[in-house]
Enzyme design. Structure first.
Site, mmCIF file in Angstrom:
data_model
loop_
_atom_site.group_PDB
_atom_site.id
_atom_site.type_symbol
_atom_site.label_atom_id
_atom_site.label_comp_id
_atom_site.label_asym_id
_atom_site.label_seq_id
_atom_site.Cartn_x
_atom_site.Cartn_y
_atom_site.Cartn_z
ATOM 1 N N LYS A 187 0.823 -1.213 0.000
ATOM 2 C CA LYS A 187 0.000 0.000 0.000
ATOM 3 C C LYS A 187 0.859 1.266 0.000
ATOM 4 O O LYS A 187 0.596 2.201 -0.764
ATOM 5 C CB LYS A 187 -0.923 -0.035 1.221
ATOM 6 C CG LYS A 187 -1.976 1.039 1.252
ATOM 7 C CD LYS A 187 -3.053 0.738 2.270
ATOM 8 C CE LYS A 187 -2.567 0.754 3.703
ATOM 9 N NZ LYS A 187 -2.072 -0.506 4.231
ATOM 10 N N THR B 299 3.958 1.567 -0.962
ATOM 11 C CA THR B 299 4.678 1.620 -2.232
ATOM 12 C C THR B 299 3.794 2.196 -3.328
ATOM 13 O O THR B 299 4.220 3.046 -4.121
ATOM 14 C CB THR B 299 5.156 0.214 -2.619
ATOM 15 O OG1 THR B 299 6.017 -0.287 -1.594
ATOM 16 C CG2 THR B 299 5.906 0.226 -3.943
ATOM 17 N N ARG C 136 1.896 8.369 7.349
ATOM 18 C CA ARG C 136 2.186 8.202 8.771
ATOM 19 C C ARG C 136 3.685 7.983 9.006
ATOM 20 O O ARG C 136 4.412 7.567 8.112
ATOM 21 C CB ARG C 136 1.430 6.996 9.328
ATOM 22 C CG ARG C 136 -0.071 7.146 9.365
ATOM 23 C CD ARG C 136 -0.732 5.863 9.831
ATOM 24 N NE ARG C 136 -0.479 4.778 8.901
ATOM 25 C CZ ARG C 136 -0.663 3.491 9.173
ATOM 26 N NH1 ARG C 136 -1.086 3.121 10.357
ATOM 27 N NH2 ARG C 136 -0.429 2.570 8.262
ATOM 28 N N LYS D 22 6.847 -6.643 10.428
ATOM 29 C CA LYS D 22 6.558 -5.952 9.181
ATOM 30 C C LYS D 22 7.779 -5.288 8.550
ATOM 31 O O LYS D 22 7.894 -5.160 7.347
ATOM 32 C CB LYS D 22 5.470 -4.900 9.440
ATOM 33 C CG LYS D 22 4.964 -4.196 8.199
ATOM 34 C CD LYS D 22 3.784 -3.304 8.564
ATOM 35 C CE LYS D 22 3.269 -2.552 7.342
ATOM 36 N NZ LYS D 22 4.189 -1.528 6.879
ATOM 37 N N ALA E 120 -3.771 0.954 12.610
ATOM 38 C CA ALA E 120 -5.179 0.868 12.217
ATOM 39 C C ALA E 120 -5.892 -0.324 12.841
ATOM 40 O O ALA E 120 -7.109 -0.335 12.902
ATOM 41 C CB ALA E 120 -5.300 0.786 10.705
ATOM 42 N N PHE F 195 -3.564 -0.849 7.046
ATOM 43 C CA PHE F 195 -4.173 -2.147 6.784
ATOM 44 C C PHE F 195 -5.265 -2.050 5.722
ATOM 45 O O PHE F 195 -5.189 -1.226 4.818
ATOM 46 C CB PHE F 195 -4.655 -2.793 8.078
ATOM 47 C CG PHE F 195 -3.522 -3.161 9.005
ATOM 48 C CD1 PHE F 195 -2.495 -3.992 8.577
ATOM 49 C CD2 PHE F 195 -3.450 -2.659 10.301
ATOM 50 C CE1 PHE F 195 -1.436 -4.321 9.401
ATOM 51 C CE2 PHE F 195 -2.392 -2.989 11.131
ATOM 52 C CZ PHE F 195 -1.391 -3.820 10.679
ATOM 53 N N PHE G 89 3.629 -8.033 -9.663
ATOM 54 C CA PHE G 89 4.766 -8.881 -9.331
ATOM 55 C C PHE G 89 5.209 -9.611 -10.599
ATOM 56 O O PHE G 89 4.386 -9.886 -11.484
ATOM 57 C CB PHE G 89 4.394 -9.907 -8.251
ATOM 58 C CG PHE G 89 4.440 -9.371 -6.848
ATOM 59 C CD1 PHE G 89 5.455 -9.731 -5.969
ATOM 60 C CD2 PHE G 89 3.473 -8.481 -6.402
ATOM 61 C CE1 PHE G 89 5.497 -9.239 -4.677
ATOM 62 C CE2 PHE G 89 3.499 -7.975 -5.109
ATOM 63 C CZ PHE G 89 4.521 -8.362 -4.242
ATOM 64 N N TRP H 280 7.014 -0.188 -7.740
ATOM 65 C CA TRP H 280 8.164 -0.796 -7.060
ATOM 66 C C TRP H 280 9.366 -0.887 -7.997
ATOM 67 O O TRP H 280 10.486 -0.547 -7.615
ATOM 68 C CB TRP H 280 7.800 -2.200 -6.558
ATOM 69 C CG TRP H 280 8.854 -2.791 -5.668
ATOM 70 C CD1 TRP H 280 8.938 -2.711 -4.319
ATOM 71 C CD2 TRP H 280 10.008 -3.540 -6.097
ATOM 72 N NE1 TRP H 280 10.066 -3.373 -3.851
ATOM 73 C CE2 TRP H 280 10.741 -3.884 -4.930
ATOM 74 C CE3 TRP H 280 10.490 -3.957 -7.336
ATOM 75 C CZ2 TRP H 280 11.926 -4.620 -4.972
ATOM 76 C CZ3 TRP H 280 11.680 -4.693 -7.390
ATOM 77 C CH2 TRP H 280 12.373 -5.014 -6.216
#
Length: 560
Positions: A75, A77, A98, A109, A277, A305, A385, A413
């Site tokens: 998210k 990225t 954030r 994470k 979140a 999230f 991906f 990415w």
């Protein structure tokens, strides 16, 4: 292949004063933290707030996602790539994100600065101590706790019942051993023995307050209104009664001001506030979002999230309190993650499997439908991906179209802003279409119990809500005390639309359990604890801390 941290370290950053000039902020409006980080001065913050209040503001775009899986969704990225992509197509974009918490950095994470060629920098500094905001919040939080215990020790003039103290201490780390502790042992000079608790700093009410307060005066008002305990006579005690609010505000005077950094492609990024979140409201500060709206034509922000947690809280709490009106919403999904929701093991995600994509799409479908309930148009960002096949991508696009959502492949990415330019074009189209007719899921006047039931039914797809008797009693007391009009902030697992992390995909028709509720009267919402959620996370068997190191030149490795 370079790691995220290697890509970030190879980047040549621009002085932050030059980045600020892109959005009309002069160096005299910055308090520099070295060459590449800065806080806005208070006069500049007030100036930008006035600009937005007068109606001069950009379009607001929220980035959210499907339910997280170990396969990853990306998210942040996508958010960063999208902002860079908007600049690639000639739009004046600004980011509002954030601040990362040290808990995930050393836990599971990892960092929270994006990835690949869609990152904010200086990545290591943002992920670690940054400008000290979270440290200040932790100190201020624990000063409140110390002042409460000292008041009791020094005669307890307010008649506080120690058994009812609701204010928790905090630390910005995952430390399960501190969830439930006993303090005040060792004799009369060491305080009154009682049970106490720690939460992680980013779940503390002070973190929420910093993210929702717009000025020092507003900050003081919110700190005053914090409910800390009850008296022996069952009367609620607010922090204002200890008469120490000025001291707490003094510790937080800098933490309330937004921070400015940049992406790898030099897009300005306001990074400020860091509530989780799954156990808090999951959004960056209103001040940061306001500054972005005042300086950019398109503002990209995200909520933590999935859409059932972060987006709902952004729309029902942050937008309600801050008077914000989103123009478009991006829902991030990956084919890999949808396969996991379709029952595929992580080791087999590289194998083409259209049937699993179709089955896993049920999770994405729920989020698409939920976002539509707020009256804001959405687009699905397929975070690409290398293992994705053309057939799988075509199948996913077709499913999205069937349910009224356009899906756009994004490659931020690997390609930065260029890889997100198609998504940027669609987001700009949605924003300019004027299709947004934003409204909240529930009205302020709806009783607290019914607000919880509405979220559980409409967003989590539960058939009913199972309230613990103690939770119902507290809700009744909150209402009697004048807090019945507050929004609710549900703390639940991020790994399922439901309360049960094992229920992947699109669970429905179950009973949603509410085991406790807490009043955050300073922040201005009621926290609802569902299932086995903890406000202090624990470390995994193999924490990310095992991979982090620093050499004699101070160069960090393994952070993400």
């Amino acid at each position: 292949m370079l790691s995220d941290i290697q890509i970030a370290q190879a980047n040549t950053m621009s002085p932050i004063s030059e980045v600020a000039k892109k959005i009309g902020i002069g160096e005299d409006a910055l308090e520099l933290y070295g060459s590449y980080k800065a806080k806005l001065t208070m006069p500049e913050l007030r100036s930008l707030q006035k600009k937005v209040a007068s109606g001069k503001k950009g379009k607001l775009v929220l980035v959210t996602a499907i339910t997280p899986t170990p396969a990853g969704e990306g998210k942040s990225t996508v958010s960063i790539g999208l902002a860079d992509g908007l600049r690639k197509i000639g739009k004046n974009s600004v980011i509002a994100l954030r601040e990362p918490s040290l808990g995930p950095c050393f836990g599971v994470k990892g960092g929270a600065c994006g990835g690949g060629y869609a990152q904010i920098v200086p990545m290591e500094e943002i992920n670690l101590h940054f400008t000290g905001d979270i440290h200040a919040i932790s100190v201020a939080n624990n000063l409140i706790a110390a002042l409460i215990d000292n008041h009791i020790q020094q005669g307890n003039a307010l008649g506080i019942d120690p058994r009812t103290i609701s204010w928790k201490r905090c630390v910005d780390l995952n430390d399960r051993a501190l969830r439930n502790i006993t303090i005040g042992l060792g004799g009369a000079s060491n305080g009154v023995p009682r049970e106490d608790h720690f939460c992680i700093s980013v779940a503390s009410e002070l973190m929420a307050i910093i993210c929702l307060a717009t000025s020092i005066s507003d900050l003081k008002k919110r700190i005053d209104n914090i409910t800390i305990a009850q008296t022996y006579a069952k009367k609620s005690v607010r922090f204002a009664e200890l008469k120490c609010t000025g001291a707490i505000a003094a510790v937080l005077k800098d933490a309330i001001r937004p921070n400015l950094v940049q992406t790898l492609e030099k897009t300005p990024a306001f990074v400020h506030g860091g509530p989780f979140a799954n156990i808090a409201h999951g959004c960056n500060s209103i001040n940061a979002t306001t500054c972005a709206l005042a300086t950019g034509d398109y503002v990209i922000t995200e909520a933590g999230f999935a859409a059932d947690l972060g987006a709902e809280k952004f729309l029902d709490i942050k937008c309600r309190i801050g008077g914000l009106q989103p123009d478009a919403i991006v829902i991030v999904a990956t084919i890999r993650a949808l396969k996991m929701h379709g029952g595929v093991e992580k080791s087999a995600l590289g194998t083409p499997n259209i049937a699993a994509v179709e089955k896993g799409f049920e999770n994405l479908r729920v989020h698409i439908e939920n976002i539509a309930k707020f009256g804001v148009p959405s687009v699905v960002a397929i975070n690409h991906f290398v293992t994705d096949t053309a057939e799988e991508t075509a199948a996913l696009k077709s499913l999205c179209e069937k349910y009224g959502a356009t899906a756009v492949v994004t490659e931020g990415w690997g390609k930065g802003g260029e890889g997100a330019s198609d998504l940027a074009e669609e987001v700009a189209r949605l924003c300019e279409s004027g299709a947004a007719k934003f409204h909240h899921l529930y009205e302020d006047s709806l009783p607290l119990k019914e607000k919880i039931e509405t979220i559980a039914r409409e967003i989590y797809r539960a058939a009913s809500v199972d309230f613990a008797p103690a939770a119902l009693k507290k809700l009744a007391q909150f209402t009697a005390d004048g807090y019945g009009n507050l929004p609710v902030c549900v703390a639940k697992t991020q790994n399922s639309i439901s309360h049960d992390p094992k229920l992947i995909g699109a669970p429905s028709g179950y009973a949603f359990p509410v085991r406790d509720v807490q009043l955050y009267s300073g922040a201005g919402f009621v926290v609802v604890l569902a299932g086995d959620i903890m406000t202090m996370p624990g470390l995994p068997k193999l924490p990310a801390a095992l991979n982090i190191d620093v050499d004699d030149d101070g160069v960090i490795s393994g952070l993400f």
